[in-house]
Write an enzyme that holds these catalytic residues in place. Sequence first.
Site, PDB file in Angstrom:
ATOM      1  N   ARG A 233       1.100  -0.848  -0.102  1.00 56.73           N
ATOM      2  CA  ARG A 233       0.172  -0.413  -0.086  1.00 56.73           C
ATOM      3  C   ARG A 233       0.826   1.136   0.201  1.00 56.73           C
ATOM      4  O   ARG A 233       2.338   1.214   0.716  1.00 56.73           O
ATOM      5  CB  ARG A 233      -0.963  -0.099   1.125  1.00 56.73           C
ATOM      6  CG  ARG A 233      -2.150  -0.736   1.240  1.00 56.73           C
ATOM      7  CD  ARG A 233      -2.733  -0.364   0.329  1.00 56.73           C
ATOM      8  NE  ARG A 233      -4.365  -1.637   0.174  1.00 56.73           N
ATOM      9  CZ  ARG A 233      -4.521  -1.830  -0.616  1.00 56.73           C
ATOM     10  NH1 ARG A 233      -3.688  -2.601  -1.313  1.00 56.73           N
ATOM     11  NH2 ARG A 233      -5.949  -2.633  -0.523  1.00 56.73           N
ATOM     12  N   HIS A 281      -1.157   0.866 -10.152  1.00 56.78           N
ATOM     13  CA  HIS A 281      -2.333  -0.646  -8.831  1.00 56.78           C
ATOM     14  C   HIS A 281      -2.456  -1.754  -9.674  1.00 56.78           C
ATOM     15  O   HIS A 281      -4.713  -1.701 -10.034  1.00 56.78           O
ATOM     16  CB  HIS A 281      -3.228   0.097  -8.387  1.00 56.78           C
ATOM     17  CG  HIS A 281      -3.697  -0.790  -7.344  1.00 56.78           C
ATOM     18  ND1 HIS A 281      -3.719   0.015  -5.767  1.00 56.78           N
ATOM     19  CD2 HIS A 281      -3.828  -1.732  -6.855  1.00 56.78           C
ATOM     20  CE1 HIS A 281      -3.975  -1.158  -4.563  1.00 56.78           C
ATOM     21  NE2 HIS A 281      -3.583  -2.049  -5.554  1.00 56.78           N
TER      22      HIS A 281
HETATM   23  C1  GLV Z   1      -5.023  -4.680  -4.081  1.00 55.96           C
HETATM   24  O1  GLV Z   1      -5.239  -4.120  -4.147  1.00 55.96           O
HETATM   25  C2  GLV Z   1      -5.967  -5.501  -2.926  1.00 55.96           C
HETATM   26  O2  GLV Z   1      -6.314  -5.301  -1.735  1.00 55.96           O
HETATM   27  O3  GLV Z   1      -6.835  -6.316  -3.702  1.00 55.96           O
END
Ligand code: GLV
Length: 318
Positions: A233, A281
């Site tokens: 994160r 992401h």
């Molecule tokens: C992606 O970041 C997830 O939390 O699945």
Amino acid sequence: MAIAETIHGVLLSETMDLKSFYDLDFGDRARDVRLLNPDEVQDPGAIRFAVCWLPGPDAFAPYPNMEMAMSVGAGVDALLNHPGLGDDVAICRVRDPHQADLMAGYAVHEVLHVERGFAQMQADQDAAQWRPLPMRAPKELKVAVLGHGTMGAAVARALARLGFSVTVACRRPPRDPEQGVTYTTGDGAVMQAVDGAKMVINVLPLTPQTENVLNKDLFERLATGAWLVQIGRGEHLHEEDFIAALDSGQLSGASLDVFREEPLPADHPFWQDRRLRITPHIASDSMPYIVSEQALLSARELLAGQPLSLAVDPTQGY
Ligand code: GLV
């Protein structure tokens, strides 16, 4: 004739149309579970659960009888830290083995890209230059993997099977250790794992204990010129320490897939920094059919008053 009991849930996301993306319109497939968008809810008091990805700050306010909130992803930090969710609301997450495989693929790709010099070879191709690069045995490369959940285990396994020297930092000794992988455990596990590593891959969950874990102290323990693969994160990364480590050469670069602010703002300096490889992401995602199946499973467990098999331990944060 008895009418089967139905449970009602709501889809909460500030950024996604969850219903179509994750196939959450059960229709005739499951008449006992109704999942609604907020604008379809007629009786907020009847809503007992939510399926979520980045719910807005007031997202839960209309629903007084919420009992469970489920993340469509692996990370539950946005739910555990949500001001609108009390301790009495169970938090669940999707557990998708395919997502772990995707994560491992991303990590392997970045490790090989950097280690084998593929960027240089692309430049050589552009200049019509035939220039074989030197290489070393994978076992000479110490790779530290931070985190040993479903994701960390898959990343470590994939890299170990390619012959890399993998050390994994985990909270407890693993139940099913991978052959050839070294594990560090307990309080000093992260620092021990990164000691002398040339690559560090972060797949830790975000908790108060892991925020800013990618900081000056950690960078100093790496081999000079190490590479960071950041797929946890954004809040794990102490950005000032990170830039200082890049500027000093302690880090030669990084693959960043997650950010404190997403989407990464267009004027963020990371975009222009040639030492960084940036992806939006996408290191992994859960498969829509798994999300759909597991949302149904959790809703039915709630309806039947059974233990929630996909619940996380809020004290651990995953
Ligand atoms: C992606 O970041 C997830 O939390 O699945």
